[in-house]
Design an enzyme around this catalytic site. Structure first.
Site, PDB file in Angstrom:
ATOM      1  N   ASP A 167      -2.899  11.441 -11.999  1.00 11.29           N
ATOM      2  CA  ASP A 167      -4.052  11.541 -11.106  1.00 11.29           C
ATOM      3  C   ASP A 167      -4.149  12.905 -10.442  1.00 11.29           C
ATOM      4  O   ASP A 167      -5.069  13.137  -9.660  1.00 11.29           O
ATOM      5  CB  ASP A 167      -3.983  10.439 -10.030  1.00 11.29           C
ATOM      6  CG  ASP A 167      -5.069   9.392 -10.232  1.00 11.29           C
ATOM      7  OD1 ASP A 167      -5.703   9.382 -11.300  1.00 11.29           O
ATOM      8  OD2 ASP A 167      -5.289   8.585  -9.310  1.00 11.29           O
ATOM      9  N   ASP A 330       0.298  -3.449  -4.271  1.00 16.57           N
ATOM     10  CA  ASP A 330       1.362  -4.220  -4.895  1.00 16.57           C
ATOM     11  C   ASP A 330       1.454  -5.637  -4.321  1.00 16.57           C
ATOM     12  O   ASP A 330       1.344  -6.623  -5.043  1.00 16.57           O
ATOM     13  CB  ASP A 330       2.700  -3.489  -4.767  1.00 16.57           C
ATOM     14  CG  ASP A 330       2.892  -2.823  -3.406  1.00 16.57           C
ATOM     15  OD1 ASP A 330       2.185  -3.195  -2.454  1.00 16.57           O
ATOM     16  OD2 ASP A 330       3.765  -1.939  -3.303  1.00 16.57           O
TER      17      ASP A 330
END
Length: 771
Positions: A167, A330
């Site tokens: 990224d 997460d």
């Protein structure tokens, strides 16, 4: 066994009710408290698990409940005294919140689960696996070591694909209106894609940086098709056994969506480094990975921790990929899948080695993100109201998210004694006899319960230190989420920063101000105790409360006094691994004794050992294991940084001279392939401390930290730090792998890895020169 536990539970309930029904009064409470604490000590020694664990917790909980009843009924100012009554209710509310989170936590860890090893799959049973390594601002050498370690995992090669999700090199960044940022992104994409290709890794860079890490992972999901997905953070390098210990569980349970493993860190966090406790004290994350996750696993509530985990693709696709409503994708992803009936599993076996934030500021930034994200989940996806969860799962998720509101009660407990000492506000009414009968028994019971549950992974009052240093800066973060839960944005934690000088953290000012106020409050309490004999009991009680806060605040001064740490990657001790270093046409047998991402330490042997001198350029050759019994020889260019003689003989320090793939494959083989030594060091630090002796030690520890904090304040300007990439990690030429690998290494004499090497090993261990 279940019948025995049921019987013990029923008996414990009777005991609990009996203790609560006994007479209330200082003398009766003192006798009951001493008897209860004595019973807890005996049970802790003779019956640490099973029925004994239940009985221990019941006795401790009974003492805590008696304190809470007394606190609510006998210590509050009258309602007619509005100011004092309201202030006292605020403090009581903070205590009740902590009591609630304690109950939730006790439920979560009541029966921690130890899982059997995963079934080993035959090659034809092995599912297709995609390994995702998301990256944003990490350095090339850090990411390349993780990629090399991921490629070296033992698994059928035709069923394992490793993907770098970069990224930091997206189209959006490469086309940034800032020409410097655009140029840096384009260079990053070129360097990272080249290194990925040379390591046999697929490189991905998406168009836009949308939805942070969750968006990056989801973009890769759309381009891959493996049955299972493995996620490693860019600084989390796995051992070769990772898939052997995890994948087999999926074959046995078609509704299993997650196998999570612990995170283990090679470097200390800033608190451990600045207080010099890393080598002796259990790390902060040990309580979570060593106890809490095992407890959650018993209730099918172990959750995804962002890395070192295996997930089932079909489960992820059912919920549209990794969740991105909160900035803790997460835990949110696990909540979404648990609510759809999927199951999770926790394997308590460290199989990755990662890096923690090096500076206090980056540590606070990381914890701020975790805090804000978990509170987002609490508000936006309230587990109590989430359809599909079991009652146990609701309690576990509530415990995990609600606990991150700790900055609020922590701030209240810090301010409360100051209100009495400076403003004479009556927030806590008690005599000295009541204080010792109720409050001291309560505190002792809490410490014993903490020791019983977490003694080997969390020492007394260490949680208070971690909460205090975080609360100062997390309190505004909590408020911002409570007022606007959709506002937080994902911030990447900086890793791999070296601290070249001692300095005061740029976040240190509040800690010195708080310490000064608490110290002044000690003086006020002494003066008031002398001047107000009729109120001495209450003054002493509140004064002791303030003094405990001062001890923790003194430790915090040492925490924000950043110690010099130039090494960006820690060196790991190795058992002697044979190697050959070629210098000016001369091949010298040697043994690798420690290694890091930037270089190695060797012990050359034989009469040619003195030929290796600082300033020389050399080629290092090391034979490493590949698959099964197969091996290969890796050759890397190195610079001789230093040499000398110590108590074990001659040594040579080497720096890697380029960014060749062989360098990172060598690091993966020597550092990450087998991390038994890392696991051993983890267990070595899991030692329970005898409470009275440790509390005395803690006072001395606080005094030392306070003195160091004051000296830093006098000698170092706040925020005057120099951080840089460790020079030993940079290639000598400054060029990436393609250029560095252009020069062919010198011919290699394979006989140096035959019987001669065995003789050289014996000579090295005996410190005798080889012939």
């Amino acid at each position: 066994m279940s019948r025995l536990l049921t019987s013990v539970g029923a008996m414990s309930l009777v005991l609990f009710l009996l203790v609560l029904s006994l007479p209330v009064g200082p003398q009766a409470q003192a006798m009951l408290g001493v008897a209860g604490l004595a019973a807890m000590l005996v049970i802790d020694k003779v019956a640490h698990r099973g029925p004994g664990r239940i009985a221990f917790l019941v006795v401790g909980l009974a003492l805590v409940v008696r304190y809470m009843v007394w606190r609510m009924t006998a210590t509050l100012p009258p309602a007619s005294d509005v100011t004092n009554h309201v202030a006292s209710l605020v403090v009581l509310s903070a205590e009740l919140f902590c009591f609630l989170t304690m109950l939730l936590g006790l439920f979560a860890v009541a029966r921690p689960m130890d899982r059997p090893r995963a079934r080993q799959l035959a090659p034809d049973e092995a599912p297709m696996i995609d390994v995702f390594v998301p990256s944003y601002n990490e350095s090339l050498d850090l990411v390349a070591a993780t990629l090399a370690a991921a490629k070296a995992i033992r698994y059928p090669a035709d069923k394992l694909k490793v993907h770098l999700l970069d990224d930091g090199g997206t189209d959006q960044r490469c086309n940034s209106p800032d020409p410097l940022k655009a140029a840096a992104a384009r260079q990053r994409r070129e360097d990272f894609s080249r290194m990925a290709a040379e390591l046999g890794v697929t490189y991905h860079a998406r168009a836009y940086n949308e939805h942070a890490k969750a968006g990056n992972l989801n973009a890769a999901l759309m381009k891959t098709d493996g049955d299972l997905v493995v996620v490693f953070d860019a600084d989390h390098a796995p051992s070769r056994e990772f898939l052997e210990e995890t994948v087999g569980h999926f074959a046995d349970d078609p509704r299993l969506f997650l196998v999570q493993t612990p995170h283990f860190f090679l470097n200390p966090d800033p608190i451990e480094r600045n207080l010099a406790t890393f080598a002796t004290m259990p790390s902060e994350n040990e309580m979570f990975y060593g106890i809490v996750q095992k407890g959650l696993d018993n209730w099918n509530a172990a959750f995804f921790c962002g890395s070192a985990a295996v997930l089932r693709r079909s489960a992820l696709e059912e919920v549209g990929g990794f969740s991105g409503v909160s900035i803790t994708e997460d835990c949110e992803t696990a909540l979404d899948l648990h609510s759809r009936g999927w199951r999770s599993l926790y394997v308590d076996r460290p199989m990755i080695a990662g890096l923690q934030p090096e500076t206090f500021a980056s540590f606070i930034g990381q914890r701020s993100r975790w805090c804000r994200g978990m509170i987002q989940i609490l508000i936006l996806k309230n587990p109590l109201m989430r359809p599909g969860l079991s009652i146990a799962q609701r309690i576990c998720y509530l415990s995990s998210s609600l606990s991150w509101l700790f900055p609020i009660p922590r701030a209240i407990f810090l301010v409360a004694p100051l209100l009495f000492l400076f403003l004479d506000m009556q927030i806590y009414r008690a005599t000295m006899e009541e204080f010792f009968s109720y409050t001291m028994v309560y505190m002792a019971a809490l410490l014993l319960m903490q020791g019983h549950l977490y003694g080997r992974v969390r020492w007394p009052l260490i949680s208070e230190l971690y909460e205090y240093v975080q609360s100062v800066h997390l309190l505004p973060a909590v408020w911002s989420v409570l007022t606007n839960p959709r506002k937080p944005k994902f911030d990447v934690t900086d890793k791999g920063i070296s601290v070249e000088n001692d300095y005061l953290s740029e976040l240190s000012t509040p800690y010195y101000v708080i310490f000064a106020v608490l110290l002044a409050a000690v003086g006020v309490s002494i003066m008031r105790w002398s001047a107000e004999p009729e109120a001495r009991d209450l003054i002493l009680v509140i004064g002791l409360w303030n003094l405990l806060n001062l001890v923790v605040a003194g430790l915090a001064l040492g925490v924000v006094s950043e110690r010099r740490e130039r090494r960006r990657m820690p060196r790991l001790a190795q058992t002697s691994h044979p190697a050959v270093i070629a210098v000016e046409g001369v091949a010298v047998p040697a043994f690798v004794t420690d290694v890091s991402g930037g270089g190695l330490k060797l012990r050359p042997v034989g009469d040619r050992a003195t030929r290796v001198m600082p300033g020389q350029k050399a080629t290092l050759r090391v034979r490493v294991e590949t698959d099964g019994d197969e091996t290969e020889v890796l050759q890397v260019s190195v610079d001789v940084a230093n040499s000398g003689v110590d108590g074990e003989g001659r040594f040579v320090g080497l720096r890697f001279a380029d960014l060749s793939p062989a360098r990172f494959r060598l690091i993966a083989a020597l550092v990450y392939a087998d991390i038994d030594a890392i696991r051993t060091s983890r267990l070595h630090r899991r030692v329970r401390r005898f409470l009275p002796i440790f509390l005395v030690k803690l006072l001395g520890w606080s005094a030392t930290a306070t003195a160091r904090g004051v000296s830093y304040l006098l000698r170092h300007r706040t925020g005057d730090k120099k951080t840089a990439t460790d020079k030993s990690l940079a290639p000598a030429s400054g060029k990436p792998a393609a250029a560095a690998s252009a020069a062919a290494p010198a011919p290699f004499d394979m006989t140096l890895f035959s019987d001669e090497a065995t003789d050289a090993r014996a000579s090295a261990q005996g410190l005798a020169p080889a012939s």
